[in-house]
Write a protein that holds these residues in place. Structure first.
Motif, PDB file in Angstrom:
ATOM      1  N   SER A   1       0.829  -1.194   0.000  1.00 44.62           N
ATOM      2  CA  SER A   1       0.000   0.000   0.000  1.00 44.62           C
ATOM      3  C   SER A   1       0.870   1.253   0.000  1.00 44.62           C
ATOM      4  N   TYR A   2       1.943   1.244   0.801  1.00 45.44           N
ATOM      5  CA  TYR A   2       2.846   2.393   0.904  1.00 45.44           C
ATOM      6  C   TYR A   2       3.539   2.653  -0.431  1.00 45.44           C
ATOM      7  N   ASP A   3       3.775   1.575  -1.190  1.00 49.74           N
ATOM      8  CA  ASP A   3       4.475   1.700  -2.461  1.00 49.74           C
ATOM      9  C   ASP A   3       3.522   1.782  -3.651  1.00 49.74           C
ATOM     10  N   CYS A   4       2.277   2.172  -3.369  1.00 46.87           N
ATOM     11  CA  CYS A   4       1.305   2.525  -4.420  1.00 46.87           C
ATOM     12  C   CYS A   4       0.836   1.334  -5.258  1.00 46.87           C
ATOM     13  N   VAL A   5       0.902   0.128  -4.710  1.00 48.74           N
ATOM     14  CA  VAL A   5       0.331  -1.025  -5.400  1.00 48.74           C
ATOM     15  C   VAL A   5      -1.164  -1.065  -5.101  1.00 48.74           C
ATOM     16  N   GLN A   6      -1.978  -1.114  -6.117  1.00 52.26           N
ATOM     17  CA  GLN A   6      -3.424  -1.101  -5.947  1.00 52.26           C
ATOM     18  C   GLN A   6      -3.907  -2.411  -5.330  1.00 52.26           C
ATOM     19  N   ALA A   7      -4.933  -2.288  -4.463  1.00 52.47           N
ATOM     20  CA  ALA A   7      -5.540  -3.476  -3.852  1.00 52.47           C
ATOM     21  C   ALA A   7      -6.450  -4.165  -4.864  1.00 52.47           C
ATOM     22  N   ALA A   8      -6.257  -5.462  -5.064  1.00 54.99           N
ATOM     23  CA  ALA A   8      -7.077  -6.224  -6.006  1.00 54.99           C
ATOM     24  C   ALA A   8      -8.443  -6.529  -5.398  1.00 54.99           C
ATOM     25  N   GLY A   9      -9.423  -6.717  -6.261  1.00 55.93           N
ATOM     26  CA  GLY A   9     -10.749  -7.129  -5.797  1.00 55.93           C
ATOM     27  C   GLY A   9     -11.391  -6.165  -4.836  1.00 55.93           C
ATOM     28  N   ASP A  10     -11.219  -4.862  -5.065  1.00 56.00           N
ATOM     29  CA  ASP A  10     -11.829  -3.833  -4.210  1.00 56.00           C
ATOM     30  C   ASP A  10     -11.404  -3.955  -2.751  1.00 56.00           C
ATOM     31  N   GLY A  11     -10.247  -4.522  -2.517  1.00 58.03           N
ATOM     32  CA  GLY A  11      -9.723  -4.589  -1.157  1.00 58.03           C
ATOM     33  C   GLY A  11     -10.450  -5.555  -0.250  1.00 58.03           C
ATOM     34  N   GLN A  12     -11.126  -6.529  -0.824  1.00 58.71           N
ATOM     35  CA  GLN A  12     -11.876  -7.491  -0.017  1.00 58.71           C
ATOM     36  C   GLN A  12     -11.123  -8.801   0.180  1.00 58.71           C
ATOM     37  N   GLN A  13     -10.015  -8.982  -0.527  1.00 56.53           N
ATOM     38  CA  GLN A  13      -9.261 -10.238  -0.456  1.00 56.53           C
ATOM     39  C   GLN A  13      -7.968 -10.008   0.312  1.00 56.53           C
ATOM     40  N   SER A  14      -7.689 -10.863   1.286  1.00 57.91           N
ATOM     41  CA  SER A  14      -6.515 -10.696   2.141  1.00 57.91           C
ATOM     42  C   SER A  14      -5.236 -11.110   1.420  1.00 57.91           C
ATOM     43  N   PHE A  15      -4.138 -10.480   1.817  1.00 57.45           N
ATOM     44  CA  PHE A  15      -2.843 -10.932   1.323  1.00 57.45           C
ATOM     45  C   PHE A  15      -2.570 -12.306   1.916  1.00 57.45           C
ATOM     46  N   PRO A  16      -2.083 -13.253   1.108  1.00 56.85           N
ATOM     47  CA  PRO A  16      -1.955 -14.635   1.585  1.00 56.85           C
ATOM     48  C   PRO A  16      -0.736 -14.846   2.475  1.00 56.85           C
TER      49      PRO A  16
END
Length: 716
Positions: A681-696
């Protein structure tokens, strides 16, 4: 001409500032930069009048005669021999217990402070972790000028071990592979050239050594799969004069010790420092560990000239090897011969001999004949266990740890007792590998696994009888000991520990006369000099950084400290007038431009970002900075970070296997996932799936398609 002590005490302008500061015990009002320039020019003019020839910095003759000039400290270890010994006699065994802090100056560029204070004609020159340079009044600590810097990239950690000084110039070699000359009177940049041949895996952290109008410097990067390079540049204009590669290429002697293409990323960095026998024009260098770290597969052999002391003839156009001595073969435990070589004349078997001392991070201490390279004495000064066996996937104990043994500042020879004093560290660890066949990635650690977690370390100061090669005495210290030794002609041995303590011992017997707590980690060496007839011992303190062990007390920040006899009030100088970091214009080099913005998207949630921010603040910020800007460890955002061209999968591997630096693998899987979410997030990578899916908590193939750029999007 060698200046006399009265001549090197400084001119009237410098005495006036010192007298005013000391008489009222207060900090003088801040002077704007223009006024500092005026003061600097006034000091230089006074120094030129006193010195006759000039100068705001020594010439070649003064450098070659440094052993006769105790008022100044003009090379990292005082002389080209590397032996930190001074004939100053004001402080002795009868009064050393009464020395106190004369002055201290805070440093805005906080971090691992590893530089030796360089002093000439009452002016002290220092480098700071991110390659800034400070000029201070050596009698009061007052700022004369500053040239701030901020390297374009930091590959492993930020550190600089000192400046060179000659011919009216201050020289510094930087993390981003520049060799820079500054005007010694003003700090203004005079020239700026690229140094390293490969900027994807190399950097400079060692001091710039000026020898006969050459600037000699070696590259770091042995843990990043580089090939160690020692280079010389013209002190006049920065022109490259010669290179010596520590890993022999095809057709060169020693190439056969590298199977196949293993030599191409063979390591052998020369990062700590060098020594020069100026009578024979012999340069002594100590290339470090082979790559990849921790595994032997694919490189079984002597791996020359890693883990060796090499004597190079530099009297001609290109260096030629006179002899070498390898301390460790098939190294799998990062056992650099980190200690800066020390040249001296000592008595062995009742006869005087020309010797060179070297030590490594396994705790091996070796005395060699300086002409032939034959071993005179060899002994272990740290506990050694499991160093001959490669680390396993399950984990195996080995001692010392990668921060143990004898580190870069090494020790010093005392001619009065014919003994060599050397600090070392006791610390074991469990070593694990994750791969028997690691892949080389430019800019990343080239290793079979993460560096072991740091353990509680302690130190010891050992005295070795040069005549017999046996121990005379050993003094235990409560924390790792890495700051080297300064010995005086009056028999005092000054040393330190990383916990922030400075000591004065009897060099002959080991009796402790004095101790002071600085409040911050001591990783740099101690210098000695005199101003206006007053003798000082000085050092720089700061953060422990990559030398942090769990038992160390917290640091109180970075500062320069000078001690002297007497009980006058301490002059306290804050960071007024200093800039912590500043982007500097560099010439055209081989640096690759980072992508402007990150590309692709990755799964993570706002909740993970918030959790990751908390975990990062607790476990990572002390080294990487609260804003990911980098302090003693690399920045994790911005152009320098983007220059590595990492994808998110590679970043995840780095984070989960190597962080936190002092305890890799110690976080829970969900904590590592949260830290990744925070960083992406700090490095401007967009969250996939409207931010509803957790990083694994495990890797995903799609992460390889996410390339990290140089933009920053601070988490709100």
């Amino acid at each position: 001409m060698i200046p006399s002590r009265s001549q090197t005490a400084g001119g009237g302008g410098r005495r006036a500032v010192g007298a005013t500061s000391r008489s009222n015990g207060r900090i003088r009002p801040y002077l704007p930069p223009a006024c500092f320039l005026v003061l600097a020019f006034a000091f230089v003019t006074a120094a030129e009048r006193a010195d006759g020839a000039g100068a705001s910095s020594p010439g070649s003759e003064s450098l070659l005669s440094a052993q006769h000039d105790d008022a100044n400290w003009i090379l990292p270890a005082k002389t080209y021999s590397g032996n930190r010994y001074t004939s100053l006699s004001q402080i002795d065994k009868t009064n050393v217990g009464s020395i106190g802090m004369a002055w201290r100056t805070d440093i805005a560029d906080d971090g691992e402070q590893e530089a030796a204070p360089i002093v000439w004609n009452g002016v002290m020159y220092l480098s700071t972790p991110h390659d800034g340079v400070l000029a201070l009044d050596a009698g009061t600590g007052k700022l004369l000028w500053q040239t701030p810097y901020n390297p374009a990239y930091v590959l492993l950690f930020a550190a600089n071990r000192g400046v060179g000084l000659a011919g009216g110039k201050v020289f510094i070699a930087t993390q981003d592979c520049r060799v820079i000359a500054l005007d010694a009177a003003t700090g203004k940049s005079l020239w700026n050239v690229q140094g390293c041949r490969d900027t994807s895996n190399s950097w400079y952290s060692m001091a710039a050594y000026v020898y006969k109008n050459q600037i000699i410097v070696g590259t770091g990067g042995g843990d990043n799969g580089n090939i160690g390079l020692v280079s010389a540049f013209s002190a006049e204009n920065g022109k490259r004069l010669w290179d010596w590669q520590t890993i022999p290429g095809p057709g060169q002697p020693g190439h056969e010790t590298w199977p196949g293409d293993s030599w191409k990323h063979g390591g052998g960095a020369v990062w700590s420092g060098v020594a020069v026998d100026q009578v024979t024009d012999t340069l002594f260098v100590a290339p470090g560990n082979p790559g990849p770290d921790f595994v032997r597969k694919g490189r079984m052999g002597k791996n020359l000239y890693t883990d060796s002391l090499v004597a190079l003839d530099i009297s001609g156009a290109k260096p030629k090897i006179k002899w070498y001595y390898q301390l460790m073969q098939n190294d799998t435990h990062d056992i650099d011969p980190a200690m800066i070589p020390v040249l001296f004349e000592g008595q062995v078997g009742g006869q005087m001999r020309s010797l060179v001392a070297i030590g490594d991070k396994a705790g091996n201490f070796v005395l060699l004949d300086r002409k032939s390279g034959n071993v005179v004495h060899r002994l272990a000064l740290s506990k050694q266990l499991g160093l001959d066996a490669q680390p396993t996937h399950e984990g195996s104990e080995a001692c010392p740890n990668h921060g143990g043994g004898i580190e870069w500042n090494g020790g010093a020879y005392d001619p009065n007792s014919n003994s060599f004093l050397v600090p070392s560290t006791e610390e074991c660890a469990v070593w694990k590998i994750t791969s028997d066949n690691p892949q080389y990635i430019p800019g990343q650690v080239y290793s079979g696994g993460p560096f072991p977690r740091r353990q509680n370390g302690t130190g010891v100061l050992s005295s070795v009888d040069v005549n017999t090669g046996k121990l005379r005495w050993r003094n235990a210290l409560p924390y790792p000991a890495e700051g080297g030794v300064l010995i005086t002609s009056t028999g005092i041995a000054f040393t330190s520990d990383v916990g922030g303590n400075v000591y004065a011992f009897d060099a002959a017997t080991g009796h402790q006369f004095w101790k002071d707590s600085t409040g911050s980690a001591v990783l740099g060496p101690i210098s000695a000099y005199s101003v206006n007839g007053i003798e000082y011992v000085a050092l720089v303190v700061g953060e422990a950084g990559n030398q942090q062990t769990p038992n160390l007390p917290p640091s109180e920040g970075s500062r320069v400290i000078a001690y002297r006899l007497g009980n006058a009030p301490t002059i306290a100088n804050d960071t007024t007038g200093q800039v912590a970091l500043a982007n500097a214009k560099n010439g055209v080099g081989g640096e690759s431009e980072p992508p402007a913005k990150s590309t692709g998207s990755a799964p993570y949630t706002k909740q993970q970002v918030a959790q990751g921010s908390d975990v990062y603040g607790k476990d990572c910020a002390v080294c990487h900075g609260a804003n990911l800007q980098g302090i003693s460890a690399p920045a994790l955002t911005g152009p320098g970070f983007g220059r590595s061209h990492l994808n998110a999968s590679q970043l995840r591997t780095v984070v989960t296997q190597t962080m936190p630096l002092t305890a890799p693998g110690s976080l829970k899987p969900d904590e590592y996932a949260a830290v990744m979410a925070f960083m992406l997030s700090y490095d401007c990578v967009q969250a996939a799936g409207d931010g509803q899916q957790s990083f694994p908590t495990t890797d995903l193939p799609g992460l390889q398609q996410v390339e990290l750029g140089g933009a920053t999007c601070p988490v709100k």
